[in-house]
Design a protein around this motif. Structure first.
Motif, PDB file in Angstrom:
ATOM      1  N   VAL A 190       5.917  -3.429  -2.309  1.00 39.41           N
ATOM      2  CA  VAL A 190       5.272  -4.211  -1.514  1.00 39.41           C
ATOM      3  C   VAL A 190       5.782  -5.380  -0.242  1.00 39.41           C
ATOM      4  O   VAL A 190       7.219  -6.161  -0.931  1.00 39.41           O
ATOM      5  CB  VAL A 190       4.248  -5.015  -2.010  1.00 39.41           C
ATOM      6  N   CYS A 191       5.503  -5.879   0.323  1.00 40.44           N
ATOM      7  CA  CYS A 191       6.424  -6.678   1.548  1.00 40.44           C
ATOM      8  C   CYS A 191       4.406  -6.818   2.096  1.00 40.44           C
ATOM      9  O   CYS A 191       3.995  -6.198   2.270  1.00 40.44           O
ATOM     10  CB  CYS A 191       7.542  -5.820   2.226  1.00 40.44           C
ATOM     11  N   PRO A 192       5.347  -7.678   3.232  1.00 41.68           N
ATOM     12  CA  PRO A 192       4.189  -8.681   4.446  1.00 41.68           C
ATOM     13  C   PRO A 192       3.262  -7.872   4.954  1.00 41.68           C
ATOM     14  O   PRO A 192       1.532  -8.119   4.744  1.00 41.68           O
ATOM     15  CB  PRO A 192       4.707  -9.426   4.787  1.00 41.68           C
ATOM     16  N   GLU A 193       3.506  -6.522   5.618  1.00 48.01           N
ATOM     17  CA  GLU A 193       2.293  -6.015   6.259  1.00 48.01           C
ATOM     18  C   GLU A 193       2.888  -4.473   5.166  1.00 48.01           C
ATOM     19  O   GLU A 193       1.119  -3.726   6.096  1.00 48.01           O
ATOM     20  CB  GLU A 193       4.059  -5.242   7.208  1.00 48.01           C
ATOM     21  N   TYR A 194       3.553  -3.973   4.461  1.00 48.63           N
ATOM     22  CA  TYR A 194       2.582  -2.558   3.816  1.00 48.63           C
ATOM     23  C   TYR A 194       3.373  -2.468   2.373  1.00 48.63           C
ATOM     24  O   TYR A 194       4.244  -3.018   2.018  1.00 48.63           O
ATOM     25  CB  TYR A 194       2.997  -1.790   4.776  1.00 48.63           C
ATOM     26  N   ILE A 195       2.496  -1.522   1.626  1.00 50.05           N
ATOM     27  CA  ILE A 195       2.861  -1.319   0.254  1.00 50.05           C
ATOM     28  C   ILE A 195       3.429   0.643   0.273  1.00 50.05           C
ATOM     29  O   ILE A 195       3.543   1.302   1.366  1.00 50.05           O
ATOM     30  CB  ILE A 195       2.025  -1.306  -0.606  1.00 50.05           C
ATOM     31  N   VAL A 196       4.066   0.702  -0.714  1.00 51.39           N
ATOM     32  CA  VAL A 196       4.463   1.968  -0.688  1.00 51.39           C
ATOM     33  C   VAL A 196       4.207   2.647  -2.081  1.00 51.39           C
ATOM     34  O   VAL A 196       4.401   1.813  -2.925  1.00 51.39           O
ATOM     35  CB  VAL A 196       6.342   2.851  -0.567  1.00 51.39           C
ATOM     36  N   ILE A 197       3.338   3.576  -2.188  1.00 49.59           N
ATOM     37  CA  ILE A 197       2.838   4.782  -2.781  1.00 49.59           C
ATOM     38  C   ILE A 197       3.399   5.566  -3.179  1.00 49.59           C
ATOM     39  O   ILE A 197       3.471   6.494  -2.347  1.00 49.59           O
ATOM     40  CB  ILE A 197       1.066   4.975  -3.172  1.00 49.59           C
ATOM     41  N   GLU A 198       3.751   6.201  -4.646  1.00 50.78           N
ATOM     42  CA  GLU A 198       4.846   7.333  -4.441  1.00 50.78           C
ATOM     43  C   GLU A 198       3.957   7.823  -5.319  1.00 50.78           C
ATOM     44  O   GLU A 198       2.937   7.809  -5.782  1.00 50.78           O
ATOM     45  CB  GLU A 198       6.147   6.541  -5.557  1.00 50.78           C
ATOM     46  N   ASN A 199       3.487   9.152  -5.072  1.00 47.52           N
ATOM     47  CA  ASN A 199       2.828  10.332  -5.385  1.00 47.52           C
ATOM     48  C   ASN A 199       3.793  11.998  -5.782  1.00 47.52           C
ATOM     49  O   ASN A 199       3.770  11.955  -4.438  1.00 47.52           O
ATOM     50  CB  ASN A 199       2.118   9.714  -4.617  1.00 47.52           C
ATOM     51  N   HIS A 200       4.075  12.564  -6.868  1.00 52.43           N
ATOM     52  CA  HIS A 200       4.796  12.990  -6.634  1.00 52.43           C
ATOM     53  C   HIS A 200       6.077  13.580  -5.879  1.00 52.43           C
ATOM     54  O   HIS A 200       6.087  14.468  -5.269  1.00 52.43           O
ATOM     55  CB  HIS A 200       4.237  14.827  -6.775  1.00 52.43           C
ATOM     56  N   GLY A 201       6.428  12.125  -5.366  1.00 47.90           N
ATOM     57  CA  GLY A 201       8.104  12.026  -5.058  1.00 47.90           C
ATOM     58  C   GLY A 201       8.142  11.492  -3.697  1.00 47.90           C
ATOM     59  O   GLY A 201       8.580  11.720  -3.212  1.00 47.90           O
ATOM     60  N   ILE A 202       6.706  11.553  -3.200  1.00 48.70           N
ATOM     61  CA  ILE A 202       6.296  11.156  -1.919  1.00 48.70           C
ATOM     62  C   ILE A 202       5.890  10.140  -2.364  1.00 48.70           C
ATOM     63  O   ILE A 202       5.491   9.381  -2.494  1.00 48.70           O
ATOM     64  CB  ILE A 202       5.452  11.927  -1.435  1.00 48.70           C
ATOM     65  N   GLY A 203       6.797   9.213  -1.071  1.00 45.99           N
ATOM     66  CA  GLY A 203       6.960   8.099  -0.425  1.00 45.99           C
ATOM     67  C   GLY A 203       5.661   7.771   0.242  1.00 45.99           C
ATOM     68  O   GLY A 203       6.109   7.812   1.094  1.00 45.99           O
ATOM     69  N   TYR A 204       4.695   6.785   0.246  1.00 41.15           N
ATOM     70  CA  TYR A 204       3.557   6.823   1.387  1.00 41.15           C
ATOM     71  C   TYR A 204       3.510   5.737   2.549  1.00 41.15           C
ATOM     72  O   TYR A 204       3.131   4.585   1.027  1.00 41.15           O
ATOM     73  CB  TYR A 204       1.995   7.475   1.171  1.00 41.15           C
ATOM     74  N   GLN A 205       3.946   4.780   2.666  1.00 38.08           N
ATOM     75  CA  GLN A 205       3.435   4.142   3.272  1.00 38.08           C
ATOM     76  C   GLN A 205       2.108   3.616   3.793  1.00 38.08           C
ATOM     77  O   GLN A 205       2.118   4.144   5.128  1.00 38.08           O
ATOM     78  CB  GLN A 205       4.751   3.487   4.620  1.00 38.08           C
ATOM     79  N   ILE A 206       1.659   2.735   3.469  1.00 36.37           N
ATOM     80  CA  ILE A 206       0.018   1.982   3.902  1.00 36.37           C
ATOM     81  C   ILE A 206       0.231   0.534   4.219  1.00 36.37           C
ATOM     82  O   ILE A 206       0.346  -0.129   3.453  1.00 36.37           O
ATOM     83  CB  ILE A 206      -0.579   2.763   2.492  1.00 36.37           C
ATOM     84  N   MET A 207      -0.334   0.561   5.597  1.00 40.47           N
ATOM     85  CA  MET A 207      -0.646  -1.024   5.892  1.00 40.47           C
ATOM     86  C   MET A 207      -2.480  -1.606   5.219  1.00 40.47           C
ATOM     87  O   MET A 207      -2.677  -0.454   5.534  1.00 40.47           O
ATOM     88  CB  MET A 207      -0.629  -0.498   7.529  1.00 40.47           C
ATOM     89  N   ALA A 208      -1.876  -2.282   4.671  1.00 39.69           N
ATOM     90  CA  ALA A 208      -2.929  -3.238   4.005  1.00 39.69           C
ATOM     91  C   ALA A 208      -3.366  -4.743   4.601  1.00 39.69           C
ATOM     92  O   ALA A 208      -2.387  -4.962   5.334  1.00 39.69           O
ATOM     93  CB  ALA A 208      -2.421  -2.873   2.655  1.00 39.69           C
ATOM     94  N   PRO A 209      -4.444  -5.258   4.556  1.00 41.70           N
ATOM     95  CA  PRO A 209      -4.205  -6.270   4.915  1.00 41.70           C
ATOM     96  C   PRO A 209      -4.529  -7.074   3.938  1.00 41.70           C
ATOM     97  O   PRO A 209      -3.815  -7.852   5.185  1.00 41.70           O
ATOM     98  CB  PRO A 209      -6.640  -6.184   4.481  1.00 41.70           C
ATOM     99  N   ASN A 210      -4.047  -7.695   2.806  1.00 43.59           N
ATOM    100  CA  ASN A 210      -3.790  -8.463   2.555  1.00 43.59           C
ATOM    101  C   ASN A 210      -1.999  -7.560   1.422  1.00 43.59           C
ATOM    102  O   ASN A 210      -3.152  -6.752   0.248  1.00 43.59           O
ATOM    103  CB  ASN A 210      -4.148  -9.549   1.772  1.00 43.59           C
ATOM    104  N   PRO A 211      -1.206  -6.831   1.162  1.00 43.52           N
ATOM    105  CA  PRO A 211      -0.607  -5.740   0.378  1.00 43.52           C
ATOM    106  C   PRO A 211      -0.168  -6.518  -1.287  1.00 43.52           C
ATOM    107  O   PRO A 211       0.191  -6.274  -1.550  1.00 43.52           O
ATOM    108  CB  PRO A 211       0.947  -5.726   1.282  1.00 43.52           C
ATOM    109  N   PHE A 212      -0.265  -8.061  -0.600  1.00 47.22           N
ATOM    110  CA  PHE A 212       0.761  -8.508  -1.987  1.00 47.22           C
ATOM    111  C   PHE A 212      -0.164  -9.047  -3.318  1.00 47.22           C
ATOM    112  O   PHE A 212       0.069  -9.424  -4.315  1.00 47.22           O
ATOM    113  CB  PHE A 212       0.637  -9.926  -1.912  1.00 47.22           C
ATOM    114  N   ILE A 213      -1.750  -8.347  -2.854  1.00 44.53           N
ATOM    115  CA  ILE A 213      -2.641  -8.044  -3.871  1.00 44.53           C
ATOM    116  C   ILE A 213      -2.610  -6.931  -5.021  1.00 44.53           C
ATOM    117  O   ILE A 213      -3.059  -6.504  -5.755  1.00 44.53           O
ATOM    118  CB  ILE A 213      -4.301  -7.771  -2.992  1.00 44.53           C
TER     119      ILE A 213
END
Length: 203
Positions: free
Chosen positions: A12-35
């Motif tokens: 989790v960082c100020p601009e995005y989160i990383v979701i790991e799914n089956h060995g792949i990390g998806y960088q996903i921009m979010a309105p408030n990543p810290f939630i």
């Protein structure tokens, strides 16, 4: 293309989160990543919007399908890009955004980063009367009494992260510096600092 992604919150960082799914990390921009901070390492479902243009391809993520739908509708407004739409959703009070559009309240809408009078007027022209279906049954109040203070010695780190998140949303140093003294008096989590800061910035 992607309706949602389910996986573990790895970063989790100020601009995005990383979701790991089956060995792949998806960088996903979010309105408030810290939630998502408290969901670190946990299995999480996030609704995604795949934004593609000639020079960019990015994933944007949301807690609900309705949030995702509002994001998509905001993108259809001339003058609003993904960053601007995220800043609007980050307020945690989309009901007020809808109400402002319905009431033609330009003064409220121009408080968001990147939204001037012309864009606010365009939002009203394009969306007024077309968002009622998004208001009921969703968008939990992110400023509810359930937000308990986290009394921790590391709150200053949370504060710094929150200020970085505000900058990532497009708020200026001047705007942030204006609310910093009052926020420093409290001990909150990063997520709660962001919510409280947005409340003050949108007054």
């Amino acid at each position: 293309m992607f309706e949602f992604i389910r996986g573990k919150v790895e970063y989790v960082c100020p601009e995005y989160i990383v979701i790991e799914n089956h060995g792949i990390g998806y960088q996903i921009m979010a309105p408030n990543p810290f939630i998502y901070t408290n969901e670190s390492g946990k299995d999480t479902l996030i609704y995604t919007y795949h934004y593609v243009r000639e020079d960019v391809a990015a994933l944007y993520g949301f807690k609900t399908r309705e949030e995702k739908a509002l994001f998509a509708r905001l993108l259809n407004v001339s003058g609003i890009g993904p960053k601007g739409a995220l800043a609007i959703l980050a307020s945690g009070q989309p009901e007020q955004v809808v109400q402002a559009i319905e009431n033609e309240d330009e003064a409220y809408l121009v408080k968001f980063p990147g939204v001037g009078k012309k864009t606010a007027r365009q939002m009203i022209l394009d969306l007024r009367g077309k968002l009622q279906d998004l208001v009921p049954d969703f968008f939990p109040n992110l400023f509810s009494a359930e937000d308990h203070k986290h009394q921790t010695s590391g709150y200053s780190h949370d504060f710094d992260e929150a200020m970085l998140a505000l900058k990532a949303l497009g708020y200026s140093e001047k705007e942030i510096n204006k609310i910093m003294p009052e926020l420093r008096k409290e001990q909150l989590s990063t997520d709660q600092y962001i919510k409280k800061a947005l409340q003050k910035l949108l007054k």
